[in-house]
Design a protein around this motif. Sequence first.
Motif, PDB file in Angstrom:
ATOM      1  N   LEU A  57      16.075  12.751   8.273  1.00  0.00           N
ATOM      2  CA  LEU A  57      16.937  12.581   7.108  1.00  0.00           C
ATOM      3  C   LEU A  57      18.030  11.540   7.321  1.00  0.00           C
ATOM      4  O   LEU A  57      18.414  10.851   6.378  1.00  0.00           O
ATOM      5  CB  LEU A  57      17.579  13.928   6.741  1.00  0.00           C
ATOM      6  N   SER A  58      18.523  11.412   8.562  1.00  0.00           N
ATOM      7  CA  SER A  58      19.684  10.542   8.800  1.00  0.00           C
ATOM      8  C   SER A  58      19.346   9.256   9.551  1.00  0.00           C
ATOM      9  O   SER A  58      20.092   8.278   9.442  1.00  0.00           O
ATOM     10  CB  SER A  58      20.754  11.318   9.586  1.00  0.00           C
ATOM     11  N   GLU A  59      18.263   9.236  10.308  1.00  0.00           N
ATOM     12  CA  GLU A  59      17.910   8.062  11.104  1.00  0.00           C
ATOM     13  C   GLU A  59      16.582   7.472  10.622  1.00  0.00           C
ATOM     14  O   GLU A  59      15.691   7.168  11.403  1.00  0.00           O
ATOM     15  CB  GLU A  59      17.831   8.421  12.582  1.00  0.00           C
ATOM     16  N   ARG A  60      16.469   7.305   9.332  1.00  0.00           N
ATOM     17  CA  ARG A  60      15.212   6.838   8.744  1.00  0.00           C
ATOM     18  C   ARG A  60      14.906   5.396   9.129  1.00  0.00           C
ATOM     19  O   ARG A  60      13.749   5.017   9.285  1.00  0.00           O
ATOM     20  CB  ARG A  60      15.270   7.000   7.232  1.00  0.00           C
ATOM     21  N   GLU A  61      15.955   4.579   9.296  1.00  0.00           N
ATOM     22  CA  GLU A  61      15.738   3.180   9.630  1.00  0.00           C
ATOM     23  C   GLU A  61      15.057   3.047  10.993  1.00  0.00           C
ATOM     24  O   GLU A  61      14.141   2.234  11.173  1.00  0.00           O
ATOM     25  CB  GLU A  61      17.074   2.435   9.624  1.00  0.00           C
ATOM     26  N   LYS A  62      15.489   3.855  11.953  1.00  0.00           N
ATOM     27  CA  LYS A  62      14.865   3.805  13.279  1.00  0.00           C
ATOM     28  C   LYS A  62      13.408   4.246  13.219  1.00  0.00           C
ATOM     29  O   LYS A  62      12.538   3.640  13.873  1.00  0.00           O
ATOM     30  CB  LYS A  62      15.643   4.706  14.238  1.00  0.00           C
ATOM     31  N   LEU A  63      13.109   5.259  12.440  1.00  0.00           N
ATOM     32  CA  LEU A  63      11.732   5.720  12.302  1.00  0.00           C
ATOM     33  C   LEU A  63      10.870   4.680  11.591  1.00  0.00           C
ATOM     34  O   LEU A  63       9.694   4.505  11.923  1.00  0.00           O
ATOM     35  CB  LEU A  63      11.700   7.046  11.541  1.00  0.00           C
ATOM     36  N   ASN A  64      11.447   3.975  10.618  1.00  0.00           N
ATOM     37  CA  ASN A  64      10.699   2.911   9.935  1.00  0.00           C
ATOM     38  C   ASN A  64      10.288   1.809  10.910  1.00  0.00           C
ATOM     39  O   ASN A  64       9.157   1.302  10.872  1.00  0.00           O
ATOM     40  CB  ASN A  64      11.542   2.321   8.815  1.00  0.00           C
ATOM     41  N   ILE A  65      11.210   1.433  11.793  1.00  0.00           N
ATOM     42  CA  ILE A  65      10.901   0.390  12.777  1.00  0.00           C
ATOM     43  C   ILE A  65       9.805   0.859  13.732  1.00  0.00           C
ATOM     44  O   ILE A  65       8.885   0.096  14.080  1.00  0.00           O
ATOM     45  CB  ILE A  65      12.178   0.008  13.546  1.00  0.00           C
ATOM     46  N   GLU A  66       9.884   2.112  14.149  1.00  0.00           N
ATOM     47  CA  GLU A  66       8.853   2.638  15.058  1.00  0.00           C
ATOM     48  C   GLU A  66       7.491   2.703  14.379  1.00  0.00           C
ATOM     49  O   GLU A  66       6.466   2.366  14.991  1.00  0.00           O
ATOM     50  CB  GLU A  66       9.275   4.020  15.552  1.00  0.00           C
ATOM     51  N   ALA A 122       9.741  13.850  15.495  1.00  0.00           N
ATOM     52  CA  ALA A 122      11.168  13.732  15.193  1.00  0.00           C
ATOM     53  C   ALA A 122      11.713  15.063  14.693  1.00  0.00           C
ATOM     54  O   ALA A 122      10.986  15.888  14.127  1.00  0.00           O
ATOM     55  CB  ALA A 122      11.396  12.645  14.146  1.00  0.00           C
ATOM     56  N   MET A 123      13.013  15.264  14.917  1.00  0.00           N
ATOM     57  CA  MET A 123      13.702  16.428  14.373  1.00  0.00           C
ATOM     58  C   MET A 123      13.975  16.192  12.889  1.00  0.00           C
ATOM     59  O   MET A 123      13.960  15.060  12.398  1.00  0.00           O
ATOM     60  CB  MET A 123      15.021  16.658  15.113  1.00  0.00           C
ATOM     61  N   LEU A 124      14.231  17.277  12.166  1.00  0.00           N
ATOM     62  CA  LEU A 124      14.488  17.162  10.737  1.00  0.00           C
ATOM     63  C   LEU A 124      15.750  16.340  10.474  1.00  0.00           C
ATOM     64  O   LEU A 124      15.780  15.515   9.554  1.00  0.00           O
ATOM     65  CB  LEU A 124      14.629  18.551  10.107  1.00  0.00           C
ATOM     66  N   ASP A 125      16.784  16.532  11.275  1.00  0.00           N
ATOM     67  CA  ASP A 125      18.014  15.755  11.092  1.00  0.00           C
ATOM     68  C   ASP A 125      17.759  14.267  11.312  1.00  0.00           C
ATOM     69  O   ASP A 125      18.327  13.422  10.612  1.00  0.00           O
ATOM     70  CB  ASP A 125      19.101  16.251  12.048  1.00  0.00           C
ATOM     71  N   HIS A 184       0.844  -1.200   0.000  1.00  0.00           N
ATOM     72  CA  HIS A 184       0.000   0.000   0.000  1.00  0.00           C
ATOM     73  C   HIS A 184       0.876   1.246   0.000  1.00  0.00           C
ATOM     74  O   HIS A 184       1.761   1.403   0.836  1.00  0.00           O
ATOM     75  CB  HIS A 184      -0.910   0.019   1.230  1.00  0.00           C
ATOM     76  N   ASP A 185       0.631   2.108  -0.955  1.00  0.00           N
ATOM     77  CA  ASP A 185       1.369   3.367  -1.076  1.00  0.00           C
ATOM     78  C   ASP A 185       0.641   4.445  -0.276  1.00  0.00           C
ATOM     79  O   ASP A 185      -0.478   4.829  -0.618  1.00  0.00           O
ATOM     80  CB  ASP A 185       1.495   3.761  -2.544  1.00  0.00           C
ATOM     81  N   VAL A 186       1.286   4.926   0.785  1.00  0.00           N
ATOM     82  CA  VAL A 186       0.679   5.970   1.615  1.00  0.00           C
ATOM     83  C   VAL A 186       0.838   7.309   0.898  1.00  0.00           C
ATOM     84  O   VAL A 186       1.961   7.684   0.523  1.00  0.00           O
ATOM     85  CB  VAL A 186       1.344   6.020   3.002  1.00  0.00           C
ATOM     86  N   PRO A 187      -0.243   8.049   0.665  1.00  0.00           N
ATOM     87  CA  PRO A 187      -0.122   9.344  -0.026  1.00  0.00           C
ATOM     88  C   PRO A 187       0.763  10.311   0.750  1.00  0.00           C
ATOM     89  O   PRO A 187       1.000  10.173   1.951  1.00  0.00           O
ATOM     90  CB  PRO A 187      -1.578   9.846  -0.097  1.00  0.00           C
ATOM     91  N   SER A 188       1.271  11.310   0.030  1.00  0.00           N
ATOM     92  CA  SER A 188       2.145  12.308   0.637  1.00  0.00           C
ATOM     93  C   SER A 188       1.401  13.069   1.732  1.00  0.00           C
ATOM     94  O   SER A 188       0.278  13.541   1.524  1.00  0.00           O
ATOM     95  CB  SER A 188       2.661  13.271  -0.429  1.00  0.00           C
ATOM     96  N   GLN A 189       2.054  13.205   2.899  1.00  0.00           N
ATOM     97  CA  GLN A 189       1.445  13.850   4.047  1.00  0.00           C
ATOM     98  C   GLN A 189       2.238  15.107   4.420  1.00  0.00           C
ATOM     99  O   GLN A 189       3.473  15.110   4.387  1.00  0.00           O
ATOM    100  CB  GLN A 189       1.429  12.893   5.248  1.00  0.00           C
ATOM    101  N   ASP A 190       1.511  16.177   4.758  1.00  0.00           N
ATOM    102  CA  ASP A 190       2.142  17.404   5.248  1.00  0.00           C
ATOM    103  C   ASP A 190       2.458  17.228   6.728  1.00  0.00           C
ATOM    104  O   ASP A 190       1.550  17.043   7.546  1.00  0.00           O
ATOM    105  CB  ASP A 190       1.230  18.608   5.042  1.00  0.00           C
ATOM    106  N   ILE A 191       3.731  17.322   7.074  1.00  0.00           N
ATOM    107  CA  ILE A 191       4.187  17.070   8.436  1.00  0.00           C
ATOM    108  C   ILE A 191       5.020  18.252   8.908  1.00  0.00           C
ATOM    109  O   ILE A 191       5.832  18.790   8.148  1.00  0.00           O
ATOM    110  CB  ILE A 191       5.008  15.763   8.507  1.00  0.00           C
ATOM    111  N   ILE A 192       4.820  18.640  10.158  1.00  0.00           N
ATOM    112  CA  ILE A 192       5.646  19.664  10.808  1.00  0.00           C
ATOM    113  C   ILE A 192       6.503  18.955  11.845  1.00  0.00           C
ATOM    114  O   ILE A 192       5.981  18.369  12.800  1.00  0.00           O
ATOM    115  CB  ILE A 192       4.787  20.761  11.451  1.00  0.00           C
TER     116      ILE A 192
END
Length: 257
Positions: A133-142, A127-130, A70-78
Amino acid sequence: MIPAAAPGCLIAAFVFLIFLFKWVNILKEYERAVTFWLGRLSKQPKGPGLVLIFWPFETMVRISLRTIVHDVPSQDIITRDNVSVKVNAVVYFRVVDPSRAIVAVENYLYATSQLAQTTLRSVLGQAMLDELLSEREKLNIELQKVIDEHTNPWGIKVSLVEVKQVDLPIEMQRAMAKQAEAERERRAKVINADGEFQAAAKLSEAAEVLARFPIAIQLRFLQTMREIASERNTTTFFPIPLDILGPLLGRSIPDGK
């Protein structure tokens, strides 16, 4: 003449064929049939292969057990540091309990899609912007952990969640480019200063060696002469020791004048 019972036989045969088509069902290897007998859920799904459904007393719903992408549509995130970005992702999930996927939720595909969108905004917004961009694997697991926890009561197993793309505003891209350029300049200056420091240390060691062995200066002087002579030029020089010129220079300066 056509017998009087012939039309009734035709009608009966037609009705029998309809019932036969309703009763006999063939399910593929990846399909299961969730059946209801007089509206009540059966204990176990049926299939694969030949499945008999005694319609109209028994009905069935086909469920595919294959992994759904399933492709999640683009989301506006702050983000937590107040940067507005657009993020999209992809979710891999499959049905592990067909009965719960039909009974526990009205439309498990739509429900999983909406849950993935809200979870994407919620988790990445913390999450912070850095980190984004740099810790995407950890965010994917979460993300996978949170979505799987909420879809488990529906008989859905989320195996993988991947953030596909992060779109930054043009102003932020320019600011990051300037930051990267400044970082490269800083590293270049540090490397240059470190080289100067090492060169000064080596020169200091060389000065100590020359102070202990004065003859080394003469050897270095002769080596320099050899290097100059090896080049093709018209310059000719004669080395004159300073000890010889010392008395001459002393006589040329009048005393007290």
